[in-house]
Design an enzyme around this catalytic site. Structure first.
Site, PDB file in Angstrom:
ATOM      1  N   LYS A   1     -14.410  -5.979  -4.721  1.00  0.00           N
ATOM      2  CA  LYS A   1     -13.235  -5.121  -4.919  1.00  0.00           C
ATOM      3  C   LYS A   1     -13.358  -4.295  -6.190  1.00  0.00           C
ATOM      4  O   LYS A   1     -12.469  -3.547  -6.555  1.00  0.00           O
ATOM      5  CB  LYS A   1     -11.967  -5.977  -4.985  1.00  0.00           C
ATOM      6  CG  LYS A   1     -11.607  -6.615  -3.633  1.00  0.00           C
ATOM      7  CD  LYS A   1     -10.295  -7.357  -3.742  1.00  0.00           C
ATOM      8  CE  LYS A   1     -10.096  -8.360  -2.639  1.00  0.00           C
ATOM      9  NZ  LYS A   1      -9.661  -7.766  -1.372  1.00  0.00           N
TER      10      LYS A   1
ATOM     11  N   ASP B   1      -4.689 -14.764 -10.382  1.00  0.00           N
ATOM     12  CA  ASP B   1      -5.506 -14.174  -9.329  1.00  0.00           C
ATOM     13  C   ASP B   1      -5.636 -12.690  -9.678  1.00  0.00           C
ATOM     14  O   ASP B   1      -4.687 -11.921  -9.505  1.00  0.00           O
ATOM     15  CB  ASP B   1      -4.809 -14.381  -7.978  1.00  0.00           C
ATOM     16  CG  ASP B   1      -5.528 -13.678  -6.845  1.00  0.00           C
ATOM     17  OD1 ASP B   1      -6.489 -12.937  -7.119  1.00  0.00           O
ATOM     18  OD2 ASP B   1      -5.117 -13.870  -5.685  1.00  0.00           O
TER      19      ASP B   1
ATOM     20  N   CYS C   1      -2.920 -10.781   4.798  1.00  0.00           N
ATOM     21  CA  CYS C   1      -3.090 -12.159   4.310  1.00  0.00           C
ATOM     22  C   CYS C   1      -1.940 -12.572   3.391  1.00  0.00           C
ATOM     23  O   CYS C   1      -2.155 -13.227   2.359  1.00  0.00           O
ATOM     24  CB  CYS C   1      -4.419 -12.346   3.578  1.00  0.00           C
ATOM     25  SG  CYS C   1      -5.835 -12.145   4.639  1.00  0.00           S
TER      26      CYS C   1
ATOM     27  N   GLN D   1      -6.843  -8.070  -7.533  1.00  0.00           N
ATOM     28  CA  GLN D   1      -6.376  -6.685  -7.408  1.00  0.00           C
ATOM     29  C   GLN D   1      -6.134  -6.022  -8.754  1.00  0.00           C
ATOM     30  O   GLN D   1      -5.558  -4.925  -8.805  1.00  0.00           O
ATOM     31  CB  GLN D   1      -5.076  -6.643  -6.569  1.00  0.00           C
ATOM     32  CG  GLN D   1      -5.226  -7.094  -5.142  1.00  0.00           C
ATOM     33  CD  GLN D   1      -6.071  -6.139  -4.291  1.00  0.00           C
ATOM     34  OE1 GLN D   1      -6.355  -5.006  -4.677  1.00  0.00           O
ATOM     35  NE2 GLN D   1      -6.485  -6.600  -3.131  1.00  0.00           N
TER      36      GLN D   1
ATOM     37  N   HIS E   1      -1.475 -13.923  -1.994  1.00  0.00           N
ATOM     38  CA  HIS E   1      -2.445 -13.805  -0.902  1.00  0.00           C
ATOM     39  C   HIS E   1      -2.697 -15.216  -0.371  1.00  0.00           C
ATOM     40  O   HIS E   1      -2.602 -16.190  -1.126  1.00  0.00           O
ATOM     41  CB  HIS E   1      -3.727 -13.221  -1.497  1.00  0.00           C
ATOM     42  CG  HIS E   1      -4.794 -12.862  -0.513  1.00  0.00           C
ATOM     43  ND1 HIS E   1      -5.627 -13.801   0.041  1.00  0.00           N
ATOM     44  CD2 HIS E   1      -5.176 -11.674  -0.006  1.00  0.00           C
ATOM     45  CE1 HIS E   1      -6.484 -13.197   0.842  1.00  0.00           C
ATOM     46  NE2 HIS E   1      -6.230 -11.903   0.841  1.00  0.00           N
TER      47      HIS E   1
HETATM   48  N1  PMP Z   1      -6.240 -12.481  -3.884  1.00  0.00           N
HETATM   49  C1  PMP Z   1      -5.827 -11.241  -3.643  1.00  0.00           C
HETATM   50  C2  PMP Z   1      -4.595 -10.726  -4.325  1.00  0.00           C
HETATM   51  C3  PMP Z   1      -6.538 -10.435  -2.751  1.00  0.00           C
HETATM   52  O1  PMP Z   1      -6.120  -9.190  -2.489  1.00  0.00           O
HETATM   53  C4  PMP Z   1      -7.697 -10.955  -2.128  1.00  0.00           C
HETATM   54  C5  PMP Z   1      -8.502 -10.132  -1.148  1.00  0.00           C
HETATM   55  N2  PMP Z   1      -7.770  -9.399  -0.241  1.00  0.00           N
HETATM   56  C6  PMP Z   1      -8.083 -12.248  -2.442  1.00  0.00           C
HETATM   57  C7  PMP Z   1      -7.339 -12.991  -3.322  1.00  0.00           C
HETATM   58  C8  PMP Z   1      -9.291 -12.872  -1.826  1.00  0.00           C
HETATM   59  O2  PMP Z   1     -10.440 -12.195  -2.207  1.00  0.00           O
HETATM   60  P1  PMP Z   1     -11.843 -12.524  -1.492  1.00  0.00           P
HETATM   61  O3  PMP Z   1     -11.588 -12.411  -0.026  1.00  0.00           O
HETATM   62  O4  PMP Z   1     -12.753 -11.464  -2.013  1.00  0.00           O
HETATM   63  O5  PMP Z   1     -12.230 -13.883  -1.917  1.00  0.00           O
END
Ligand code: PMP
Length: 409
Positions: free
Chosen positions: A229, A203, A367, A206, A126
Site C-alpha cells: 500500500k 494499524d 473488509c 492506510q 478492518h
Molecule cells: N488494515 C487496514 C486499515 C487496511 O486497509 C488493510 C488492507 N485493506 C489491512 C489492515 C490489511 O492489510 P494487508 O491485507 O496488506 O495485510
C-alpha cells in the site's frame, strides 16, 4: 497539469501501469487504498536483486549471501528511519499488516492476558484488526470491547475512556479508516491509554503512505503496515514494537532463523528482531520496499500529503454536486479516501459500469462489515487517491458516475 505542488506528469512516467488502456479507455486507477501501483525503481530493484545478489541470507559465508544480507538489513534501517524507531531491533519483517496484527494478537494475548481480560477495538476496524482478536477470544479467553463510531465516522475519546477498566490489556485501532478516510486522534488515544498503563497498537496500513509517522513522538507501543500500500512489493510488511515489549513477548512462529540453539531437550530463541522472523525472510521484498521508501522520501511525504489533501477536497466538492450522492465518512480530518453511494444504485452495478469506462474503484464492504452494519448498508463504492492521481481523473470519475447513474435510473 493538476499537481499544484508536485510535477505529476513527470511522476506518472515512473508508473508504467498508468499508461495502460482498459476496454480502449485510459486507465483511471482510483483503488489505491486496496493497493498502490509500483514505480520503476521498485520494479527494477526486484529484477536487480534476482539478477545480481540473490542468495539465502544470514547463514551464508559466501559473497552473494553477504550482499543479500546487507541489503536486507540496510532495508530494515531504512524502515526504522522512515518511522523514526529508536532501534532497528524494533522493526520486524512480516507478510503484511495482517500478519503483524496476528503476531501481536497471538503473542500478546498468550503472554499478557488471562481469561476475562479485555482488548479495546473500534467499530471502524478492518477485519484484519478484528478477527485475530476474535481468534484469541477462543484461544485465551479474552473479551473484545468495541468503541462506537459517530454518524460522521469519528470516534470520541470519552467513549474509549468509558470502556477502559482494570481488565483492559491493550487498545488496538486503525490510524486511518480504509472506508471512511477518518484520521483518528491516535496521539490523544495513546496518551489516554498510557494514563492507565495500557499499550496501544496502531494499524497504520492506510496512514504510513500518506502522513509522516514518528513512532517515538507518537509513543505507540506497536504499529503495523504493509509494503504494497506504499508503492512497494506485495507479500511483505512491518511490525514495529517497542523493544521492551518485543523482548517480553514470546515467538509467534518457530523455524530457522528465530533460534539461538535447538535441541530436543531445550531450544533457545534468537535475539530481536530475528526472534519473530522464522524461516527465510523476503530479502527481495525488503530491498524493494526500501526502494519504495526512498522514492516516497525523494518526493517528500509532506508534499504528498498536501497534494493528496487537495485531491480529496477537489473530489469531495465535485462528487457532492452529483444528484443523489451520499458520502459515507464526513469527518473534517480525512485522508484521500471517499466512500459513497449514488441514489438507490447498487455499488456493484455502478462499479462494474465504471470499470467499462476504464475507471477502477472498489465496491463492497471493504473488509469492514461491522462498520457497514452501523451505517445500515451492505457496501459502498470507494475512490481512493494517490499522489499520481490528477484532477482530470477525478473529472472523469464524476462524468462516469453521472453517465452510469443516468443509464441505471
Ligand atoms: N488494515 C487496514 C486499515 C487496511 O486497509 C488493510 C488492507 N485493506 C489491512 C489492515 C490489511 O492489510 P494487508 O491485507 O496488506 O495485510
Amino acid at each position: 497539469m493538476s499537481g499544484m505542488y508536485l510535477n505529476i506528469e513527470e511522476i506518472r512516467k515512473d508508473f508504467p501501469i498508468l499508461k495502460q488502456e482498459v476496454y480502449g479507455k485510459p486507465l483511471v486507477y482510483l483503488d489505491n487504498a486496496a493497493t498502490t501501483q509500483k514505480p520503476l525503481p521498485v520494479i527494477r530493484k526486484i529484477e536487480e536483486v534476482y539478477s545480481t545478489i540473490n542468495a539465502n541470507i544470514h547463514r551464508g559465508v559466501h559473497r552473494l549471501s553477504q550482499l543479500a544480507t546487507e541489503s536486507h538489513e540496510e532495508a530494515r534501517k531504512t524502515v526504522q528511519e522512515y518511522i523514526n524507531a529508536a532501534s532497528s531491533n524494533e522493526i520486524i519483517f512480516t507478510r503484511g499488516a495482517t500478519e503483524s496484527i496476528n503476531l501481536i494478537a497471538s503473542s500478546f494475548c498468550k503472554s499478557q492476558c488471562r481469561p476475562g481480560d479485555e482488548i479495546i477495538l473500534t467499530t471502524m476496524e478492518h477485519h484484519a484488526n478484528i478477527v485475530p482478536w476474535q481468534l484469541q477470544e477462543d484461544n485465551t479467553g479474552i473479551k473484545i470491547q468495541v468503541v462506537p463510531v459517530t454518524e460522521k465516522g469519528e470516534i470520541h475519546l470519552e467513549d474509549i475512556e468509558e470502556l477502559i477498566s482494570s481488565k483492559t490489556r491493550l487498545i488496538s485501532l486503525t490510524h486511518i479508516s480504509n472506508v471512511l478516510g477518518t484520521i483518528n486522534p491516535v496521539s490523544d488515544v495513546i496518551k489516554l491509554a498510557h494514563n492507565y498503563n495500557i499499550p496501544v497498537l496502531l494499524d497504520a496500513a492506510q496512514s504510513v503512505q500518506h502522513i509522516p509517522i514518528d513512532v517515538q513522538s507518537l509513543n505507540c507501543d506497536f504499529l503495523a503496515f504493509s509494503s504494497h500500500k506504499m508503492y512497494g512489493p506485495t507479500g511483505i510488511g512491518i511490525l514495529y514494537g517497542k523493544e521492551q515489549w518485543l523482548e517480553k513477548l514470546p515467538p509467534y512462529q518457530g523455524g530457522g532463523e528465530m533460534i539461538a540453539h535447538v535441541s530436543f531437550q531445550k531450544t533457545t530463541f534468537n535475539e530481536l528482531p530475528f526472534k519473530f522472523e522464522a524461516g527465510t525472510p523476503d530479502y527481495v521484498g525488503s530491498t524493494a520496499l526500501a526502494e519504495a521508501i526512498h522514492y516516497i522520501n525523494n518526493i517528500g511525504l509532506s508534499s504528498i500529503n498536501q497534494y493528496e489533501k487537495h485531491l480529496l477536497d477537489y473530489a469531495t466538492r465535485k462528487l457532492s454536486l452529483i444528484d443523489g450522492m451520499q458520502i459515507i465518512g464526513t469527518s473534517e480530518h480525512k485522508s484521500s479516501v471517499i466512500s459513497f453511494l449514488v441514489g438507490g444504485i447498487h455499488p456493484y452495478d455502478m462499479g462494474m459500469l465504471l470499470d467499462r469506462l476504464g475507471i477502477a474503484v472498489r465496491t463492497g464492504h471493504h473488509c469492514a462489515q461491522p462498520l457497514m452494519e452501523v451505517f445500515g448498508i451492505e457496501g459502498t463504492l470507494r475512490a481512493s487517491f494517490a499522489f499520481y492521481n490528477t484532477e482530470e481523473e477525478i473529472d472523469i470519475l464524476v462524468a462516469g458516475i453521472e453517465k452510469v447513474a443516468k443509464m441505471l435510473s
